[in-house]
Design an enzyme around this catalytic site. Structure first.
Site, short mmCIF file in Angstrom:
data_model
loop_
_atom_site.label_atom_id
_atom_site.label_comp_id
_atom_site.label_asym_id
_atom_site.label_seq_id
_atom_site.Cartn_x
_atom_site.Cartn_y
_atom_site.Cartn_z
N LYS A 270 46.28 20.76 -7.87
CA LYS A 270 47.45 19.98 -7.46
C LYS A 270 48.23 19.52 -8.69
CE LYS A 270 44.55 17.38 -5.45
NZ LYS A 270 43.80 16.34 -4.74
N THR A 303 51.93 6.34 -2.98
CA THR A 303 51.25 7.63 -3.06
C THR A 303 49.73 7.49 -3.10
OG1 THR A 303 51.43 7.53 -5.45
CG2 THR A 303 53.15 8.75 -4.31
N GLY A 305 46.23 7.65 -2.16
CA GLY A 305 45.50 8.31 -1.07
C GLY A 305 45.97 9.71 -0.77
N THR A 306 46.95 10.21 -1.54
CA THR A 306 47.47 11.56 -1.21
C THR A 306 46.40 12.64 -1.36
OG1 THR A 306 48.40 11.53 -3.41
CG2 THR A 306 49.95 11.30 -1.62
N GLY A 307 45.55 12.50 -2.40
CA GLY A 307 44.52 13.52 -2.64
C GLY A 307 43.53 13.58 -1.48
N CYS A 308 43.03 12.39 -1.10
CA CYS A 308 42.05 12.34 0.01
C CYS A 308 42.70 12.87 1.29
CB CYS A 308 41.62 10.90 0.28
SG CYS A 308 41.07 10.03 -1.17
#
Ligand SMILES: Cc1ncc(COP(=O)(O)OP(=O)(O)O)c(N)n1
Ligand SMILES: Cc1ncsc1CCOP(=O)(O)O
Ligand SMILES: [Mg+2]
Length: 584
Positions: A270, A303, A305-308
């Site tokens: 990412k 933003t 928490g975007t990865g989870c």
């Protein structure tokens, strides 16, 4: 309260006007089937192949089932019984829901971690169970504390869920000790799942270390080789590779390949933190090909928490039965929509607010996602033709579906908007009953207003990426493409399929350049999306078209061969037979 029991019914068992057991009129049948359909919309259940069964909790006394994949019709039996019995695994009213187990840390601020995973799965219509590896005290300012759950209690949680609830997919987030990583790998060997999604969480977005460097070896040696996909951000990718600097898209490709060599089947690096890029670029590598997912950067502080959320949504799509690439694609659409909806929410006083997983995210996630096989016999209506033969759009659509059309497009160039909308709503009811997707040609407004399943747009219509932004991640978007360049752009723009033609000359569309079988083949071979052929196709030439034998070519789209005929039902049936023959 009367109990309504619904069982799956095979398509040969029922026709739309058939009386059903326990109901005296076909009107009642439709009323109840609509109600059942509504219930199924409320429930987050799968359209995919039924698997072992678990209970679904419903409003008292109402049980519903939805499985349009194999069974297209609902059969409803009203039972005069006001006792609510406990469903058992053998009960025919039970339905298996797609299920993700997340193994991650709790985030008290609820933007990331277990809480993000629960919300993302809920938003994507998937059941989510949880194994908590750590409890963190955090908010929009940062991480104030971390309490690691003892390894044997992580093992106990894993055993509880895996031995009984049989999740389809496991998604991992914060794994704060080597012992926990080992415990997880051991549990997955004992209780294998269909897919493992690893989000190698190492540092919180506020900079707090959540899994130290000592964990890296166990990630590399044990967890990653078991993973179906791993989704590092730039810092995590760099850490997994011993600290190499990653600053360009070329570096991301290198990293994706190098991480793939460690053992996971797919890698998504990412690039949200890429310094030099205006767009947000993620690089996906499946061991063979690289794909770049590009989207314009959404300027928002929210933003966290975007990865989870992205990893959970990939897991959710895999649990529903999607292929990896399309799971990643849908998850990207979802996170983009969530970020854009999060733009202005004000929660907490810190620098980074949470992603808005559910608020305002109005999407119809319960519906089955697009299946390229839907393109097999694609019926495209034409109001002039239907008028000429004295039938309504709705009657034409009914007949085409009964004849075996697998997808319907309303291409109504001469109809007033209000009439178009009414027709779309009426056709949608019929299509939903039969599990056949309904698309609208050109008119995104009509698709939105009628809640149709998607749109088909051409090169001079609204650009597909704008249509995607308007329609959200779940609607189907088809784009007309005559060249490989069109096809590539359609894929970049987030389309689901392309229509390619006119293959043969046609009177249905004026001034339309014919691309012939060679042109169709060239487009199909270059396209990353499934293709439906269109233009002058009918019984006499469908074998030549499908005989091209290119894997991307999934079917034919037809106007006059079905609708410029006296009996739509007969023509559709005949074409379906020849089509089936030609693909044997
Ligand atoms: C399946 C399918 N393929 C191509 C077209 C043509 O769309 P477009 O190029 O926008 O032309 P019009 O249909 O709007 O005249 C299609 N409709 N369906
Ligand atoms: C809409 C469209 N786009 C390319 S050719 C075509 C017309 C197809 O109609 P027919 O099946 O009657 O040839
Ligand atoms: Mg058009």
């Amino acid at each position: 309260m009367p109990k309504i029991k619904i069982r799956k019914m095979k398509s040969h068992e029922i026709r739309p006007n058939t009386r059903t057991r326990g109901l005296s009129t076909s009107k009642s049948f439709f009323r109840l089937s609509r109600m059942a359909y509504f219930c199924t919309q409320v429930l987050s259940t799968s359209f995919f192949t039924p698997k072992p069964q678990i209970p679904v909790l419903l409003n008292p006394g109402v049980a519903c089932i939805k499985s349009f994949h194999q069974y297209r019709f609902l059969h409803i039996k009203a039972m005069q019984d006001d006792k609510v019995s406990t469903p058992t695994p053998s009960d025919e009213c039970m339905v298996r829901v797609p299920h993700v187990l997340t193994v991650a840390g709790s985030d008290s601020g609820a933007g990331a971690g277990i809480q993000a995973d629960l919300k993302a799965c809920a938003a994507r219509g998937v059941y989510c169970s949880t194994v908590i590896t750590a409890v963190t005290a955090q908010n929009t300012v940062g991480v104030q504390g971390v309490n690691i759950v003892p390894e044997d209690f992580v093992a106990e949680q894993l055993r509880s869920v895996l031995s009984d609830m049989h999740p389809d997919v496991v998604k991992t987030g914060m794994l704060p000790s080597i012992g926990i990583v080992k415990t997880l790998c051991q549990s997955l060997k004992e209780f294998p799942v269909q897919a493992l999604v690893v989000d190698p969480v190492m540092v919180s977005t506020s900079g707090h270390t959540l899994a130290g460097p000592s964990i890296l070896d166990s990630f590399r040696e044990e967890l990653l080789p078991m993973a179906d996909i791993v989704t590092p951000n730039l810092k995590e990718a760099s850490a997994l590779l011993g600290g190499v600097p990653l600053e360009t898209i070329a570096d991301m490709r290198y990293a994706a390949k190098a991480i793939h060599d460690i053992g996971p089947r797919n890698v998504l690096v990412k690039g949200g933190d890429l310094p030099a890029s205006v767009d947000a670029v993620d690089v996906f590598y499946d061991g063979k090909d690289f794909y770049e997912f590009r989207s314009s950067r959404i300027m928002t502080p929210n933003t966290h928490g975007t990865g989870c959320t992205l990893a959970s949504s990939v897991a959710a799509e895999l649990a529903k039965g999607s292929q990896m690439l399309s799971a990643v694609k849908v998850a990207k659409h979802y996170i983009e929509a969530a970020l854009s909806y999060s733009k202005n929410i004000a929660i907490g006083g810190g620098r980074q607010g949470p992603v808005d997983h559910l608020l305002k995210l109005k999407s119809n996630v319960q519906r089955r996602s697009f299946d390229p096989c839907d393109l097999f016999l694609y019926a495209v209506t034409d109001s002039r033709m239907n008028k000429r033969w004295g039938r309504s759009i709705v009657d034409a659509v009914k007949a085409a579906i009964e004849g075996g059309a697998t997808i319907i497009q309303l291409r109504e160039k001469e109809v007033e908007t209000s009439d178009f909308l009414e027709a779309a709503k009426a056709c949608l009811k019929i299509c939903r009953v039969h599990g056949v997707p309904l698309l609208i040609n050109d008119r995104i407004d009509v698709a939105l207003a009628s809640d149709a399943d998607g749109v088909h747009i051409g090169q001079s219509d609204m650009p597909a990426h704008v249509a995607r932004a308007l329609l959200g991640p779940d609607k189907i978007i088809g784009v007309s493409c005559k060249t490989p360049e069109h096809a590539l752009q359609a894929w970049i723009d987030g389309a689901d399929y392309i229509g390619s033609g006119g293959v043969y000359p046609t009177n249905t569309k004026e001034n339309n350049k014919t691309i012939g079988l060679d042109g169709l083949k060239t487009v199909c071979l270059s396209s990353k999306l499934p293709v439906v052929a269109i233009g002058g196709i009918g019984i006499s030439n469908v074998q030549a078209v499908m005989g091209l034998g290119v894997p991307n070519l999934k079917g034919v789209a037809v106007v006059s061969a079905l609708f410029d005929r006296e009996c739509v039902l007969t023509e559709t049936r005949k074409l379906l037979e020849v089509l089936k023959e030609s693909t044997k």
